[in-house]
Design a protein around this motif. Structure first.
Motif, PDB file in Angstrom:
ATOM      1  N   THR A   6       0.890  -1.022   0.408  1.00  0.00           N
ATOM      2  CA  THR A   6       0.159   0.343   0.074  1.00  0.00           C
ATOM      3  C   THR A   6       0.761   1.200   0.004  1.00  0.00           C
ATOM      4  O   THR A   6       1.969   0.994   0.771  1.00  0.00           O
ATOM      5  CB  THR A   6      -0.696  -0.033   0.838  1.00  0.00           C
ATOM      6  N   TYR A  12      -9.141   2.730   0.473  1.00  0.00           N
ATOM      7  CA  TYR A  12      -9.866   1.566   0.594  1.00  0.00           C
ATOM      8  C   TYR A  12     -10.508   1.557   1.036  1.00  0.00           C
ATOM      9  O   TYR A  12     -11.101   2.353   2.048  1.00  0.00           O
ATOM     10  CB  TYR A  12      -8.301   0.256   1.144  1.00  0.00           C
ATOM     11  N   LYS A  40      -9.926  -0.836  -3.605  1.00  0.00           N
ATOM     12  CA  LYS A  40      -8.532   0.820  -3.632  1.00  0.00           C
ATOM     13  C   LYS A  40      -9.704   1.097  -4.785  1.00  0.00           C
ATOM     14  O   LYS A  40     -10.716   0.829  -5.945  1.00  0.00           O
ATOM     15  CB  LYS A  40      -7.595   0.573  -4.291  1.00  0.00           C
TER      16      LYS A  40
END
Length: 45
Positions: A6, A12, A40
């Motif tokens: 990430t 998200y 996402k």
């Protein structure tokens, strides 16, 4: 869906409960909520 990391600033969402998270520290792995990988969200600039 396999996500290896990430990045700071990514957002998200959980498709099960609707929980939304914003990444403030990057890291390896997959964000999980309600036993499912989070999705996402592509944000408009």
């Amino acid at each position: 869906m396999k996500k290896l990391a990430t990045s700071v600033g990514e957002t998200y969402r959980c498709d099960v409960c609707g929980n939304v998270v914003k990444v403030v520290n990057s890291g390896a792995g997959v964000l999980v909520c309600c036993g499912e990988a989070m999705v996402k969200i592509e944000e408009a600039d």
